[in-house]
Design a protein around this motif. Structure first.
Motif, PDB file in Angstrom:
ATOM      1  N   GLY A  19      10.343   4.038  -6.092  1.00  0.00           N
ATOM      2  CA  GLY A  19       9.602   4.833  -7.262  1.00  0.00           C
ATOM      3  C   GLY A  19      10.271   4.245  -8.685  1.00  0.00           C
ATOM      4  O   GLY A  19       9.820   4.954  -9.648  1.00  0.00           O
ATOM      5  N   ALA A  20      10.535   3.101  -8.766  1.00  0.00           N
ATOM      6  CA  ALA A  20      11.289   2.529  -9.845  1.00  0.00           C
ATOM      7  C   ALA A  20      10.140   1.842 -10.647  1.00  0.00           C
ATOM      8  O   ALA A  20      10.505   1.253 -11.793  1.00  0.00           O
ATOM      9  CB  ALA A  20      12.287   1.422  -9.518  1.00  0.00           C
ATOM     10  N   ILE A  33       0.845  -1.416   0.138  1.00  0.00           N
ATOM     11  CA  ILE A  33       0.231   0.008  -0.007  1.00  0.00           C
ATOM     12  C   ILE A  33       0.847   1.318   0.023  1.00  0.00           C
ATOM     13  O   ILE A  33       0.679   2.214  -0.730  1.00  0.00           O
ATOM     14  CB  ILE A  33      -0.975  -0.036   1.266  1.00  0.00           C
ATOM     15  N   ILE A  34       1.674   1.397   0.842  1.00  0.00           N
ATOM     16  CA  ILE A  34       2.821   2.431   0.912  1.00  0.00           C
ATOM     17  C   ILE A  34       3.430   2.824  -0.586  1.00  0.00           C
ATOM     18  O   ILE A  34       3.714   3.818  -0.939  1.00  0.00           O
ATOM     19  CB  ILE A  34       3.681   2.488   2.087  1.00  0.00           C
ATOM     20  N   LEU A  52       3.888   5.694  -5.753  1.00  0.00           N
ATOM     21  CA  LEU A  52       4.058   5.842  -7.233  1.00  0.00           C
ATOM     22  C   LEU A  52       3.046   6.858  -7.639  1.00  0.00           C
ATOM     23  O   LEU A  52       3.371   7.560  -8.483  1.00  0.00           O
ATOM     24  CB  LEU A  52       3.621   4.400  -7.917  1.00  0.00           C
ATOM     25  N   ALA A  53       2.001   7.114  -6.975  1.00  0.00           N
ATOM     26  CA  ALA A  53       1.002   8.110  -7.151  1.00  0.00           C
ATOM     27  C   ALA A  53       1.268   9.282  -6.687  1.00  0.00           C
ATOM     28  O   ALA A  53       1.101  10.317  -7.460  1.00  0.00           O
ATOM     29  CB  ALA A  53      -0.461   7.604  -6.523  1.00  0.00           C
ATOM     30  N   TRP A  54       1.903   9.480  -5.494  1.00  0.00           N
ATOM     31  CA  TRP A  54       2.217  10.787  -4.756  1.00  0.00           C
ATOM     32  C   TRP A  54       3.712  10.510  -4.506  1.00  0.00           C
ATOM     33  O   TRP A  54       4.078  10.104  -3.256  1.00  0.00           O
ATOM     34  CB  TRP A  54       1.365  11.073  -3.778  1.00  0.00           C
ATOM     35  N   PRO A  55       4.690  10.787  -5.107  1.00  0.00           N
ATOM     36  CA  PRO A  55       6.045  10.587  -5.108  1.00  0.00           C
ATOM     37  C   PRO A  55       6.758  10.865  -3.539  1.00  0.00           C
ATOM     38  O   PRO A  55       7.938  10.415  -3.033  1.00  0.00           O
ATOM     39  CB  PRO A  55       6.968  11.245  -6.205  1.00  0.00           C
ATOM     40  N   THR A  56       6.220  12.004  -2.850  1.00  0.00           N
ATOM     41  CA  THR A  56       6.887  12.263  -1.627  1.00  0.00           C
ATOM     42  C   THR A  56       6.168  11.266  -0.439  1.00  0.00           C
ATOM     43  O   THR A  56       6.782  11.253   0.781  1.00  0.00           O
ATOM     44  CB  THR A  56       6.380  13.595  -1.332  1.00  0.00           C
ATOM     45  N   TYR A  57       4.993  10.564  -0.873  1.00  0.00           N
ATOM     46  CA  TYR A  57       4.426   9.803   0.079  1.00  0.00           C
ATOM     47  C   TYR A  57       5.278   8.651   0.859  1.00  0.00           C
ATOM     48  O   TYR A  57       5.583   7.794  -0.121  1.00  0.00           O
ATOM     49  CB  TYR A  57       2.969   9.269  -0.289  1.00  0.00           C
ATOM     50  N   GLY A  58       5.576   8.465   1.934  1.00  0.00           N
ATOM     51  CA  GLY A  58       6.389   7.396   2.720  1.00  0.00           C
ATOM     52  C   GLY A  58       7.769   7.363   2.328  1.00  0.00           C
ATOM     53  O   GLY A  58       8.490   6.103   2.278  1.00  0.00           O
ATOM     54  N   ARG A  59       8.149   8.390   1.498  1.00  0.00           N
ATOM     55  CA  ARG A  59       9.711   8.260   0.925  1.00  0.00           C
ATOM     56  C   ARG A  59      10.558   7.932   2.223  1.00  0.00           C
ATOM     57  O   ARG A  59      11.644   7.116   1.633  1.00  0.00           O
ATOM     58  CB  ARG A  59       9.921   9.811   0.269  1.00  0.00           C
ATOM     59  N   ALA A  60      10.627   8.487   3.213  1.00  0.00           N
ATOM     60  CA  ALA A  60      11.820   8.583   4.248  1.00  0.00           C
ATOM     61  C   ALA A  60      11.404   6.689   4.886  1.00  0.00           C
ATOM     62  O   ALA A  60      12.666   5.793   4.798  1.00  0.00           O
ATOM     63  CB  ALA A  60      11.486   8.978   5.605  1.00  0.00           C
TER      64      ALA A  60
END
Length: 91
Positions: A51-52, A22-23, A28-36
């Motif tokens: 994001g690949a 899910i994360i 993929l939809a919102w590139p900053t979401y859950g990045r860390a």
């Protein structure tokens, strides 16, 4: 009371794999979401890159399933060990 190691391991694996899926999809939809969080996973899961694409998401999900099953089995086993020793000490 003993914990069923297999059932707990499967539940933990499904929970962790689904959480990673899910994360990763949200990222993929919102590139900053859950990045860390995903960067942390990328440092532990070989071949996973944040994001690949969908292939990387599926790889992370598989790693999450395996990681969750192993961790869940270890937690349930330790719980049974500690509970057994505690029961012996109480009697």
């Amino acid at each position: 009371m003993r914990m069923n190691i297999t059932a707990f391991a499967l539940a933990a694996g499904l929970f962790w794999g689904l959480a990673v899926l899910i994360i990763s999809l949200a990222n993929l939809a919102w590139p900053t979401y859950g990045r860390a969080f995903l960067d942390l996973l990328a440092s532990m899961y070989p071949g996973y890159h944040v994001g690949a694409g969908i292939g990387s998401v599926l790889m992370a999900t598989l790693y999450g399933l395996v990681d969750g099953v192993g961790s869940g089995a270890l937690i349930a086993w330790l719980y049974n060990l500690v509970a057994q020793r505690g029961a012996r000490a109480a009697s």
